[in-house]
Design a protein around this motif. Structure first.
Motif, PDB file in Angstrom:
ATOM      1  N   HIS A 167       4.397  21.938  19.995  1.00  0.00           N
ATOM      2  CA  HIS A 167       5.181  21.832  18.759  1.00  0.00           C
ATOM      3  C   HIS A 167       5.750  20.421  18.610  1.00  0.00           C
ATOM      4  O   HIS A 167       5.976  19.724  19.609  1.00  0.00           O
ATOM      5  CB  HIS A 167       6.326  22.845  18.771  1.00  0.00           C
ATOM      6  CG  HIS A 167       7.220  22.682  19.962  1.00  0.00           C
ATOM      7  ND1 HIS A 167       6.997  23.359  21.157  1.00  0.00           N
ATOM      8  CD2 HIS A 167       8.322  21.927  20.165  1.00  0.00           C
ATOM      9  CE1 HIS A 167       7.924  23.016  22.027  1.00  0.00           C
ATOM     10  NE2 HIS A 167       8.743  22.146  21.453  1.00  0.00           N
ATOM     11  N   GLY A 168       5.990  20.013  17.378  1.00  0.00           N
ATOM     12  CA  GLY A 168       6.556  18.678  17.194  1.00  0.00           C
ATOM     13  C   GLY A 168       6.984  18.428  15.764  1.00  0.00           C
ATOM     14  O   GLY A 168       6.454  19.022  14.817  1.00  0.00           O
ATOM     15  N   ALA A 169       7.959  17.534  15.618  1.00  0.00           N
ATOM     16  CA  ALA A 169       8.436  17.117  14.300  1.00  0.00           C
ATOM     17  C   ALA A 169       8.664  15.611  14.320  1.00  0.00           C
ATOM     18  O   ALA A 169       9.175  15.063  15.299  1.00  0.00           O
ATOM     19  CB  ALA A 169       9.732  17.836  13.945  1.00  0.00           C
ATOM     20  N   PHE A 170       8.282  14.947  13.234  1.00  0.00           N
ATOM     21  CA  PHE A 170       8.509  13.513  13.079  1.00  0.00           C
ATOM     22  C   PHE A 170       8.655  13.261  11.581  1.00  0.00           C
ATOM     23  O   PHE A 170       7.691  13.026  10.875  1.00  0.00           O
ATOM     24  CB  PHE A 170       7.342  12.729  13.676  1.00  0.00           C
ATOM     25  CG  PHE A 170       7.527  11.232  13.666  1.00  0.00           C
ATOM     26  CD1 PHE A 170       8.697  10.633  13.240  1.00  0.00           C
ATOM     27  CD2 PHE A 170       6.501  10.407  14.108  1.00  0.00           C
ATOM     28  CE1 PHE A 170       8.854   9.252  13.245  1.00  0.00           C
ATOM     29  CE2 PHE A 170       6.637   9.028  14.119  1.00  0.00           C
ATOM     30  CZ  PHE A 170       7.809   8.449  13.683  1.00  0.00           C
ATOM     31  N   ARG A 171       9.905  13.318  11.112  1.00  0.00           N
ATOM     32  CA  ARG A 171      10.179  13.198   9.680  1.00  0.00           C
ATOM     33  C   ARG A 171      11.150  12.077   9.354  1.00  0.00           C
ATOM     34  O   ARG A 171      11.332  11.739   8.186  1.00  0.00           O
ATOM     35  CB  ARG A 171      10.740  14.522   9.158  1.00  0.00           C
ATOM     36  CG  ARG A 171       9.820  15.723   9.347  1.00  0.00           C
ATOM     37  CD  ARG A 171      10.575  17.027   9.228  1.00  0.00           C
ATOM     38  NE  ARG A 171      11.589  17.120  10.291  1.00  0.00           N
ATOM     39  CZ  ARG A 171      12.456  18.107  10.408  1.00  0.00           C
ATOM     40  NH1 ARG A 171      12.446  19.093   9.531  1.00  0.00           N
ATOM     41  NH2 ARG A 171      13.348  18.115  11.397  1.00  0.00           N
ATOM     42  N   ALA A 172      11.795  11.518  10.384  1.00  0.00           N
ATOM     43  CA  ALA A 172      12.799  10.464  10.161  1.00  0.00           C
ATOM     44  C   ALA A 172      12.181   9.103  10.454  1.00  0.00           C
ATOM     45  O   ALA A 172      11.895   8.778  11.603  1.00  0.00           O
ATOM     46  CB  ALA A 172      14.014  10.699  11.057  1.00  0.00           C
ATOM     47  N   PHE A 173      11.955   8.315   9.404  1.00  0.00           N
ATOM     48  CA  PHE A 173      11.332   7.003   9.534  1.00  0.00           C
ATOM     49  C   PHE A 173      12.342   5.919   9.180  1.00  0.00           C
ATOM     50  O   PHE A 173      13.100   6.054   8.222  1.00  0.00           O
ATOM     51  CB  PHE A 173      10.126   6.856   8.600  1.00  0.00           C
ATOM     52  CG  PHE A 173       9.135   7.990   8.654  1.00  0.00           C
ATOM     53  CD1 PHE A 173       8.826   8.620   9.848  1.00  0.00           C
ATOM     54  CD2 PHE A 173       8.500   8.418   7.502  1.00  0.00           C
ATOM     55  CE1 PHE A 173       7.909   9.661   9.892  1.00  0.00           C
ATOM     56  CE2 PHE A 173       7.583   9.452   7.532  1.00  0.00           C
ATOM     57  CZ  PHE A 173       7.285  10.074   8.732  1.00  0.00           C
ATOM     58  N   GLY A 174      12.307   4.823   9.932  1.00  0.00           N
ATOM     59  CA  GLY A 174      13.131   3.672   9.593  1.00  0.00           C
ATOM     60  C   GLY A 174      14.186   3.377  10.639  1.00  0.00           C
ATOM     61  O   GLY A 174      14.352   4.128  11.604  1.00  0.00           O
ATOM     62  N   PRO A 175      14.922   2.272  10.476  1.00  0.00           N
ATOM     63  CA  PRO A 175      16.034   1.996  11.387  1.00  0.00           C
ATOM     64  C   PRO A 175      17.061   3.115  11.273  1.00  0.00           C
ATOM     65  O   PRO A 175      17.164   3.778  10.239  1.00  0.00           O
ATOM     66  CB  PRO A 175      16.581   0.660  10.884  1.00  0.00           C
ATOM     67  CG  PRO A 175      16.101   0.537   9.479  1.00  0.00           C
ATOM     68  CD  PRO A 175      14.803   1.254   9.407  1.00  0.00           C
ATOM     69  N   ILE A 176      17.852   3.316  12.320  1.00  0.00           N
ATOM     70  CA  ILE A 176      18.706   4.506  12.363  1.00  0.00           C
ATOM     71  C   ILE A 176      19.672   4.568  11.190  1.00  0.00           C
ATOM     72  O   ILE A 176      20.035   5.654  10.740  1.00  0.00           O
ATOM     73  CB  ILE A 176      19.454   4.629  13.704  1.00  0.00           C
ATOM     74  CG1 ILE A 176      20.376   3.426  13.943  1.00  0.00           C
ATOM     75  CG2 ILE A 176      18.472   4.801  14.850  1.00  0.00           C
ATOM     76  CD1 ILE A 176      21.283   3.604  15.164  1.00  0.00           C
ATOM     77  N   TRP A 177      20.102   3.411  10.660  1.00  0.00           N
ATOM     78  CA  TRP A 177      21.059   3.451   9.544  1.00  0.00           C
ATOM     79  C   TRP A 177      20.404   3.857   8.229  1.00  0.00           C
ATOM     80  O   TRP A 177      21.094   4.175   7.276  1.00  0.00           O
ATOM     81  CB  TRP A 177      21.750   2.092   9.388  1.00  0.00           C
ATOM     82  CG  TRP A 177      20.810   0.925   9.298  1.00  0.00           C
ATOM     83  CD1 TRP A 177      20.194   0.435   8.178  1.00  0.00           C
ATOM     84  CD2 TRP A 177      20.392   0.096  10.378  1.00  0.00           C
ATOM     85  NE1 TRP A 177      19.402  -0.632   8.488  1.00  0.00           N
ATOM     86  CE2 TRP A 177      19.513  -0.873   9.837  1.00  0.00           C
ATOM     87  CE3 TRP A 177      20.669   0.068  11.743  1.00  0.00           C
ATOM     88  CZ2 TRP A 177      18.906  -1.853  10.619  1.00  0.00           C
ATOM     89  CZ3 TRP A 177      20.067  -0.906  12.520  1.00  0.00           C
ATOM     90  CH2 TRP A 177      19.198  -1.853  11.962  1.00  0.00           C
ATOM     91  N   ASP A 178      19.071   3.867   8.186  1.00  0.00           N
ATOM     92  CA  ASP A 178      18.370   4.336   6.995  1.00  0.00           C
ATOM     93  C   ASP A 178      17.931   5.794   7.111  1.00  0.00           C
ATOM     94  O   ASP A 178      17.429   6.369   6.146  1.00  0.00           O
ATOM     95  CB  ASP A 178      17.137   3.467   6.724  1.00  0.00           C
ATOM     96  CG  ASP A 178      17.472   2.184   5.987  1.00  0.00           C
ATOM     97  OD1 ASP A 178      18.547   2.126   5.360  1.00  0.00           O
ATOM     98  OD2 ASP A 178      16.672   1.237   6.048  1.00  0.00           O
ATOM     99  N   CYS A 179      18.072   6.376   8.292  1.00  0.00           N
ATOM    100  CA  CYS A 179      17.626   7.758   8.506  1.00  0.00           C
ATOM    101  C   CYS A 179      18.733   8.739   8.146  1.00  0.00           C
ATOM    102  O   CYS A 179      19.902   8.518   8.472  1.00  0.00           O
ATOM    103  CB  CYS A 179      17.228   7.975   9.966  1.00  0.00           C
ATOM    104  SG  CYS A 179      15.774   7.059  10.496  1.00  0.00           S
ATOM    105  N   ASP A 180      18.337   9.825   7.516  1.00  0.00           N
ATOM    106  CA  ASP A 180      19.275  10.918   7.313  1.00  0.00           C
ATOM    107  C   ASP A 180      19.619  11.511   8.675  1.00  0.00           C
ATOM    108  O   ASP A 180      18.710  11.897   9.436  1.00  0.00           O
ATOM    109  CB  ASP A 180      18.644  11.997   6.428  1.00  0.00           C
ATOM    110  CG  ASP A 180      19.527  13.226   6.334  1.00  0.00           C
ATOM    111  OD1 ASP A 180      20.574  13.153   5.694  1.00  0.00           O
ATOM    112  OD2 ASP A 180      19.144  14.256   6.947  1.00  0.00           O
ATOM    113  N   PRO A 181      20.903  11.592   9.029  1.00  0.00           N
ATOM    114  CA  PRO A 181      21.274  12.056  10.372  1.00  0.00           C
ATOM    115  C   PRO A 181      20.743  13.443  10.714  1.00  0.00           C
ATOM    116  O   PRO A 181      20.325  13.691  11.858  1.00  0.00           O
ATOM    117  CB  PRO A 181      22.805  12.040  10.342  1.00  0.00           C
ATOM    118  CG  PRO A 181      23.166  11.040   9.299  1.00  0.00           C
ATOM    119  CD  PRO A 181      22.093  11.152   8.269  1.00  0.00           C
ATOM    120  N   GLU A 182      20.765  14.351   9.741  1.00  0.00           N
ATOM    121  CA  GLU A 182      20.295  15.703  10.021  1.00  0.00           C
ATOM    122  C   GLU A 182      18.785  15.743  10.252  1.00  0.00           C
ATOM    123  O   GLU A 182      18.291  16.505  11.093  1.00  0.00           O
ATOM    124  CB  GLU A 182      20.691  16.642   8.878  1.00  0.00           C
ATOM    125  CG  GLU A 182      22.186  16.857   8.748  1.00  0.00           C
ATOM    126  CD  GLU A 182      22.815  17.384  10.031  1.00  0.00           C
ATOM    127  OE1 GLU A 182      22.221  18.302  10.642  1.00  0.00           O
ATOM    128  OE2 GLU A 182      23.871  16.865  10.441  1.00  0.00           O
TER     129      GLU A 182
END
Length: 279
Positions: free
Chosen positions: A91-106
């Motif tokens: 199983h896996g998820a990869f939906r948050a792209f970008g530097p951490i300040w551009d990522c939605d925290p959730e």
């Protein structure tokens, strides 16, 4: 006799892509395969494919991040197929792209939770039962960022590096009775996950390297990882327990160099140039 006859296998994320291919390989090698995914229709389709070839499959829809759901699902596997000999956490998820300040925290945390917590949830149920029987193998899939920086995929990378270390720690608590854990990196495979990286605006902005790799023809067939995991399940690479194996590996060459890998403590997460206390 097929190499995985009398084997009960559990494959998470088995509804499509790499997980489906892993499940098909297990079944063709003689295993009875429990298929897990959040989407019932997808694992039902995988089950039909296995059964059409004369295999045995059990399709269970569940959320691996939900510990209670995992416990109930794995209990159903034991009840329906028998004690679990092989667990493959695909199983896996990869939906948050970008530097951490551009990522939605959730979204960022959701990637970590599915990948890492999901693997923890399945392992914590299966590993002690395997220890009691002194039999079993666990394969945890890792990927980009496991051993190197992945600045615009930090949630995915952090979770996969953690899964690699979890695999090592788990193996250190089970290997004394012959129960082994392995990490497997399937390589860059074109899946629904990579399609999101290729086609979403965030993916195009922050992960152009993925676009370039596919444009250059880098696309590892999922059958490579599936065949490797079938060999792991059959015991071919037991000497490399607690270590990282890759879908791109030449399996014959890897078998020949196992002693050297163990001797040099290769294919593991290690600091270099530092003396570490033995815990």
């Amino acid at each position: 006799m097929k190499p995985l006859n009398d084997t009960v296998s559990v494959v998470t994320g088995a509804g499509r892509g790499i997980g489906r291919e892993i499940a098909l390989h297990q079944a063709r090698a003689g295993a009875q395969v429990a298929l897990m995914s959040r989407t019932q229709s997808e694992i039902d389709e995988t089950a039909r494919m296995i059964e059409a070839e004369g295999g045995i499959a059990l399709a269970l829809a569940l959320d691996v991040a939900d510990g209670a759901s995992v416990e109930k699902g794995l209990a159903r596997v034991v009840e329906g197929l028998g004690p679990i000999d092989l667990l493959v956490n695909n199983h896996g998820a990869f939906r948050a792209f970008g530097p951490i300040w551009d990522c939605d925290p959730e979204t960022w945390w959701g990637d970590v939770e599915i990948n890492l917590r999901g693997t923890f949830n399945t392992c914590r149920v299966v590993a002690p039962a395997m220890r009691e029987r002194a039999r079993g193998r666990i394969v945890n899939l890792v990927g980009g960022g496991t051993g190197n920086s992945f600045p615009h995929g930090s949630g995915y990378a952090a979770s996969k590096a953690a899964i690699m270390r979890l695999t090592e720690c788990l193996d250190d608590t089970t290997r004394d009775v012959g129960v082994y854990a392995f990490a497997v990196d399937p390589g860059l495979v074109r899946t629904q996950m990579t399609e999101l990286q290729l086609n979403s605006e965030a993916g195009k902005t922050f992960l152009p390297g993925i676009q370039d790799l596919f444009a250059e023809g880098v696309n590892i067939p999922p059958a490579r990882a599936a065949a490797l995991i079938a060999d792991i399940a059959a015991g071919r690479f037991d000497a490399l327990h607690g270590r990282l194996l890759r879908g791109v590996d030449d399996r014959d060459a890897l078998e020949q160099e196992m002693d050297r890998v163990v001797e040099t403590d290769g294919r593991a997460l290690r600091f270099t140039g530092l003396t570490q206390p033995k815990l």
